[in-house]
Design a protein around this motif. Structure first.
Motif, PDB file in Angstrom:
ATOM      1  N   ASP A  84       0.604  -0.922  -0.180  1.00  0.00           N
ATOM      2  CA  ASP A  84       0.486   0.064   0.223  1.00  0.00           C
ATOM      3  C   ASP A  84       1.032   1.325  -0.512  1.00  0.00           C
ATOM      4  O   ASP A  84       0.675   2.169   0.482  1.00  0.00           O
ATOM      5  N   GLY A  85       2.132   0.937  -0.417  1.00  0.00           N
ATOM      6  CA  GLY A  85       2.741   2.306  -0.865  1.00  0.00           C
ATOM      7  C   GLY A  85       3.239   2.574  -1.422  1.00  0.00           C
ATOM      8  O   GLY A  85       1.868   3.047  -2.802  1.00  0.00           O
ATOM      9  N   HIS A  86       4.361   3.783  -1.724  1.00  0.00           N
ATOM     10  CA  HIS A  86       4.507   4.836  -3.162  1.00  0.00           C
ATOM     11  C   HIS A  86       5.162   4.006  -3.802  1.00  0.00           C
ATOM     12  O   HIS A  86       6.172   3.844  -3.700  1.00  0.00           O
ATOM     13  N   LEU A  87       4.927   3.797  -4.919  1.00  0.00           N
ATOM     14  CA  LEU A  87       6.007   3.001  -6.458  1.00  0.00           C
ATOM     15  C   LEU A  87       5.842   4.372  -7.220  1.00  0.00           C
ATOM     16  O   LEU A  87       4.540   4.909  -8.180  1.00  0.00           O
ATOM     17  N   GLY A  98       3.961  -0.951 -14.326  1.00  0.00           N
ATOM     18  CA  GLY A  98       3.070  -0.039 -12.885  1.00  0.00           C
ATOM     19  C   GLY A  98       1.220  -0.628 -13.108  1.00  0.00           C
ATOM     20  O   GLY A  98       0.637  -0.825 -11.813  1.00  0.00           O
ATOM     21  N   ILE A  99       0.760  -0.385 -14.112  1.00  0.00           N
ATOM     22  CA  ILE A  99      -0.566  -0.703 -13.542  1.00  0.00           C
ATOM     23  C   ILE A  99      -1.070  -2.313 -13.475  1.00  0.00           C
ATOM     24  O   ILE A  99      -2.380  -2.314 -12.873  1.00  0.00           O
ATOM     25  N   PRO A 100      -0.124  -3.078 -14.397  1.00  0.00           N
ATOM     26  CA  PRO A 100      -0.917  -4.775 -13.434  1.00  0.00           C
ATOM     27  C   PRO A 100      -0.746  -4.711 -12.532  1.00  0.00           C
ATOM     28  O   PRO A 100      -1.016  -5.244 -11.391  1.00  0.00           O
ATOM     29  N   LEU A 101       0.757  -3.890 -12.478  1.00  0.00           N
ATOM     30  CA  LEU A 101       0.520  -4.281 -10.485  1.00  0.00           C
ATOM     31  C   LEU A 101      -0.064  -3.393  -9.404  1.00  0.00           C
ATOM     32  O   LEU A 101      -0.593  -3.758  -8.667  1.00  0.00           O
ATOM     33  N   LYS A 102      -1.069  -2.314  -9.763  1.00  0.00           N
ATOM     34  CA  LYS A 102      -2.193  -1.578  -9.483  1.00  0.00           C
ATOM     35  C   LYS A 102      -3.115  -2.298  -9.396  1.00  0.00           C
ATOM     36  O   LYS A 102      -3.884  -2.420  -8.486  1.00  0.00           O
ATOM     37  N   ILE A 103      -3.345  -3.453 -10.767  1.00  0.00           N
ATOM     38  CA  ILE A 103      -4.816  -4.124 -10.535  1.00  0.00           C
ATOM     39  C   ILE A 103      -4.706  -4.807  -9.459  1.00  0.00           C
ATOM     40  O   ILE A 103      -5.824  -5.119  -9.027  1.00  0.00           O
ATOM     41  N   SER A 104      -3.284  -5.521  -9.549  1.00  0.00           N
ATOM     42  CA  SER A 104      -3.442  -6.752  -8.476  1.00  0.00           C
ATOM     43  C   SER A 104      -3.080  -6.272  -7.305  1.00  0.00           C
ATOM     44  O   SER A 104      -3.977  -7.333  -6.397  1.00  0.00           O
ATOM     45  N   LEU A 105      -2.368  -5.052  -6.461  1.00  0.00           N
ATOM     46  CA  LEU A 105      -3.076  -4.459  -5.244  1.00  0.00           C
ATOM     47  C   LEU A 105      -3.109  -2.859  -5.062  1.00  0.00           C
ATOM     48  O   LEU A 105      -2.858  -2.068  -5.574  1.00  0.00           O
ATOM     49  N   PRO A 106      -4.547  -3.220  -5.520  1.00  0.00           N
ATOM     50  CA  PRO A 106      -5.665  -2.510  -5.403  1.00  0.00           C
ATOM     51  C   PRO A 106      -4.443  -0.946  -4.007  1.00  0.00           C
ATOM     52  O   PRO A 106      -5.610   0.175  -4.571  1.00  0.00           O
ATOM     53  N   GLY A 107      -4.739  -1.155  -3.106  1.00  0.00           N
ATOM     54  CA  GLY A 107      -3.989  -0.406  -2.505  1.00  0.00           C
ATOM     55  C   GLY A 107      -2.959   0.707  -2.310  1.00  0.00           C
ATOM     56  O   GLY A 107      -2.478   1.763  -2.237  1.00  0.00           O
ATOM     57  N   LEU A 108      -1.891   0.400  -3.354  1.00  0.00           N
ATOM     58  CA  LEU A 108      -1.189   0.706  -4.091  1.00  0.00           C
ATOM     59  C   LEU A 108      -1.370   2.714  -4.440  1.00  0.00           C
ATOM     60  O   LEU A 108      -1.810   2.924  -5.547  1.00  0.00           O
ATOM     61  N   LYS A 109       0.009   3.120  -4.591  1.00  0.00           N
ATOM     62  CA  LYS A 109      -0.421   4.493  -4.547  1.00  0.00           C
ATOM     63  C   LYS A 109       1.051   4.576  -5.552  1.00  0.00           C
ATOM     64  O   LYS A 109       2.399   4.285  -5.781  1.00  0.00           O
ATOM     65  N   VAL A 110       0.705   4.582  -6.641  1.00  0.00           N
ATOM     66  CA  VAL A 110       1.212   4.715  -8.445  1.00  0.00           C
ATOM     67  C   VAL A 110       1.331   5.702  -9.221  1.00  0.00           C
ATOM     68  O   VAL A 110       0.497   6.701  -9.802  1.00  0.00           O
ATOM     69  N   LYS A 131     -11.541   3.083 -13.504  1.00  0.00           N
ATOM     70  CA  LYS A 131     -11.252   3.519 -12.160  1.00  0.00           C
ATOM     71  C   LYS A 131     -10.676   3.063 -11.427  1.00  0.00           C
ATOM     72  O   LYS A 131     -11.035   3.097  -9.825  1.00  0.00           O
ATOM     73  N   LEU A 132      -9.125   3.426 -11.154  1.00  0.00           N
ATOM     74  CA  LEU A 132      -7.906   3.391 -10.779  1.00  0.00           C
ATOM     75  C   LEU A 132      -7.687   4.522  -9.934  1.00  0.00           C
ATOM     76  O   LEU A 132      -7.957   5.381 -10.784  1.00  0.00           O
ATOM     77  N   GLU A 133      -7.810   4.138  -8.457  1.00  0.00           N
ATOM     78  CA  GLU A 133      -7.632   5.671  -7.213  1.00  0.00           C
ATOM     79  C   GLU A 133      -6.909   5.451  -7.160  1.00  0.00           C
ATOM     80  O   GLU A 133      -5.380   4.010  -7.415  1.00  0.00           O
ATOM     81  N   GLU A 134      -6.134   6.614  -6.682  1.00  0.00           N
ATOM     82  CA  GLU A 134      -5.028   6.865  -5.907  1.00  0.00           C
ATOM     83  C   GLU A 134      -3.322   6.133  -6.906  1.00  0.00           C
ATOM     84  O   GLU A 134      -2.529   6.125  -7.035  1.00  0.00           O
ATOM     85  N   MET A 135      -3.455   7.241  -8.662  1.00  0.00           N
ATOM     86  CA  MET A 135      -2.299   7.308  -9.583  1.00  0.00           C
ATOM     87  C   MET A 135      -2.972   8.775 -10.118  1.00  0.00           C
ATOM     88  O   MET A 135      -2.924   9.520 -10.050  1.00  0.00           O
ATOM     89  N   SER A 136      -1.208   8.835 -10.315  1.00  0.00           N
ATOM     90  CA  SER A 136      -0.527  10.138 -10.950  1.00  0.00           C
ATOM     91  C   SER A 136      -0.390   9.749 -12.056  1.00  0.00           C
ATOM     92  O   SER A 136       0.902   8.881 -11.994  1.00  0.00           O
TER      93      SER A 136
END
Length: 232
Positions: A84-87, A98-110, A131-136
């Motif tokens: 759930d950290g910043h990546l 980055g996006i496959p990692l976010k899909i698999s770990l929704p808590g990541l801040k990417v 609808k991916l949240e906490e994405m920059s």
């Protein structure tokens, strides 16, 4: 890449989804039906945008995308220190890893870093659809990002898939990674030669090699090495 008529209701698509689910589970990554559906949409959007923006090689098949991009990205998941950290994903291109990692770990801040305006347009559209949240998503060159104090030592995880040569990548990564974070380099069979080229410089960069994880991708058998670096 296959044309946009590829049908996810076909027997072939069912095989690819089973391959994704079962192979990811073999890496210790267990995908829900909702997450698998996100990869379906991801493939669909890649297929649609690729003709104009060259997100992946035009010669790649659907199976290549699932194995060489989706699954290859997911091989990092078991080694990430903070789910759930910043990546930050440097030179993300079509969103890998980055996006496959976010899909698999929704808590990541990417944070996705990509200099190409066209690719950034695709990434923003994809993140809205999924609808991916906490994405920059940053349309910026790496050298400009490194001048911004806001990003210095900000990320627990720095990742990239062959966007840079290892020396350049590590020198950038050490500026972005937090004191207890990790820098991940995804490499192929020639990783030992690349390591040898930087071994004497690591101490000067206040870095050390923490781990090396090796594996073979399913279907293709392609060799992969995940090099993990940390600060001294």
């Amino acid at each position: 890449m296959e044309n946009s008529s590829f049908d996810f209701n076909s027997a072939g698509s069912g095989r690819l989804m089973r391959l994704l689910r079962e192979s990811a589970a073999g890496f210790g990554v267990f995908l829900s039906e909702e997450q698998l559906n996100s990869f379906r949409f991801y493939y669909r959007e890649l297929n649609f945008w690729n003709a104009r923006f060259n997100l992946v090689a035009s010669t790649e098949s659907a199976a290549d995308v699932f194995v060489k991009h989706f699954l290859d990205s997911l091989t990092l998941v078991p080694y990430l220190p903070a789910p759930d950290g910043h990546l930050i994903d440097i030179g993300t291109g079509g969103g890998f890893p980055g996006i496959p990692l976010k899909i698999s770990l929704p808590g990541l801040k990417v944070t996705l870093l990509e200099a190409s305006r066209k690719k950034v347009s695709f990434l923003k559209s994809l993140c809205r659809i999924l609808k991916l949240e906490e994405m920059s998503i940053l349309q910026e060159r790496l050298e400009d990002l490194l001048k911004d104090e806001f990003y210095r030592n900000r990320f627990e995880m720095v990742v990239s898939r062959a966007a840079l040569k290892l020396p350049e990548y590590l020198q950038a990564g050490k500026e972005l990674v937090s004191p207890s974070g990790r820098i991940f380099a995804m490499k192929g069979a020639g990783y030992r030669e690349e390591l040898a080229d930087v071994s004497e410089a690591l101490a000067d960069w206040d870095l050390c090699l923490a781990d090396v994880h090796t594996l073979a991708l399913p279907e293709t058998g392609d060799f992969r090495a995940i090099l993990v670096f940390k600060k001294l």
